[in-house]
Design a protein around this motif. Structure first.
Motif, short mmCIF file in Angstrom:
data_model
loop_
_atom_site.label_atom_id
_atom_site.label_comp_id
_atom_site.label_asym_id
_atom_site.label_seq_id
_atom_site.Cartn_x
_atom_site.Cartn_y
_atom_site.Cartn_z
N PRO A 1 0.81 -1.22 0.00
CA PRO A 1 0.00 0.00 0.00
C PRO A 1 0.85 1.28 0.00
N LEU A 2 0.29 2.31 -0.58
CA LEU A 2 0.92 3.63 -0.62
C LEU A 2 0.21 4.51 0.40
N PHE A 3 0.97 5.09 1.32
CA PHE A 3 0.39 5.94 2.36
C PHE A 3 0.86 7.38 2.20
N GLU A 4 -0.05 8.30 2.48
CA GLU A 4 0.26 9.72 2.52
C GLU A 4 0.27 10.11 3.99
N ARG B 1 -3.55 5.76 0.14
CA ARG B 1 -3.90 6.23 -1.19
C ARG B 1 -4.71 5.15 -1.91
N PRO B 2 -5.69 5.55 -2.69
CA PRO B 2 -6.56 4.57 -3.35
C PRO B 2 -5.88 3.84 -4.51
N TRP C 1 1.13 8.56 -6.96
CA TRP C 1 0.98 9.86 -6.31
C TRP C 1 0.93 10.89 -7.43
N VAL C 2 -0.11 11.70 -7.46
CA VAL C 2 -0.30 12.67 -8.54
C VAL C 2 -0.35 14.06 -7.94
N ILE C 3 0.39 14.99 -8.54
CA ILE C 3 0.37 16.39 -8.12
C ILE C 3 -0.18 17.19 -9.29
N SER C 4 -1.22 17.95 -9.05
CA SER C 4 -1.83 18.76 -10.09
C SER C 4 -0.98 20.00 -10.36
#
Length: 107
Positions: A2-5, A42-43, A47-50
């Motif tokens: 899993p990816l955690f923020e 994270r779902p 990881w995406v940065i706008s």
């Protein structure tokens, strides 16, 4: 995995760990003096940065001055912003945008 923020009082960190507890332990090891404000899974595995959210319009390219300020400050964002303001003669908002943009581009 899993990816955690993980958000602390001074940082936002993204990490792949086996569990939420491992993400918390990693954060406490990395930033022992900071309070953990939030940990979220994270779902997806990305990881995406706008760019629009950061205020970037058009193609973004690294700023040599911003990267030089980050290097001189050893990655200390506040100090890098100050160095950029003095070196470029810009406002704090403009300097912050330049430094944070370069950090998001993988400084």
């Amino acid at each position: 995995m899993p990816l955690f923020e993980i958000e602390t009082s001074a940082h936002i960190m993204v990490a792949w760990t086996e569990s939420r507890e491992d993400a918390e332990a990693l954060t406490q090891e990395t930033f022992p003096d900071e309070e953990i404000l939030r940990i979220g899974r994270r779902p997806r595995d990305a990881w995406v940065i706008s760019k629009r959210l950061l205020g970037l319009t058009g193609p973004a390219s690294p700023s040599e001055m911003a990267r030089d300020c980050l290097a001189k400050s050893h990655g200390n964002k506040i100090e890098a912003i100050h160095l950029y303001m003095v070196g470029m003669g810009v406002s704090e908002d403009e300097a912050q945008r330049a430094i944070e943009t370069n950090m998001s581009l993988g400084w």
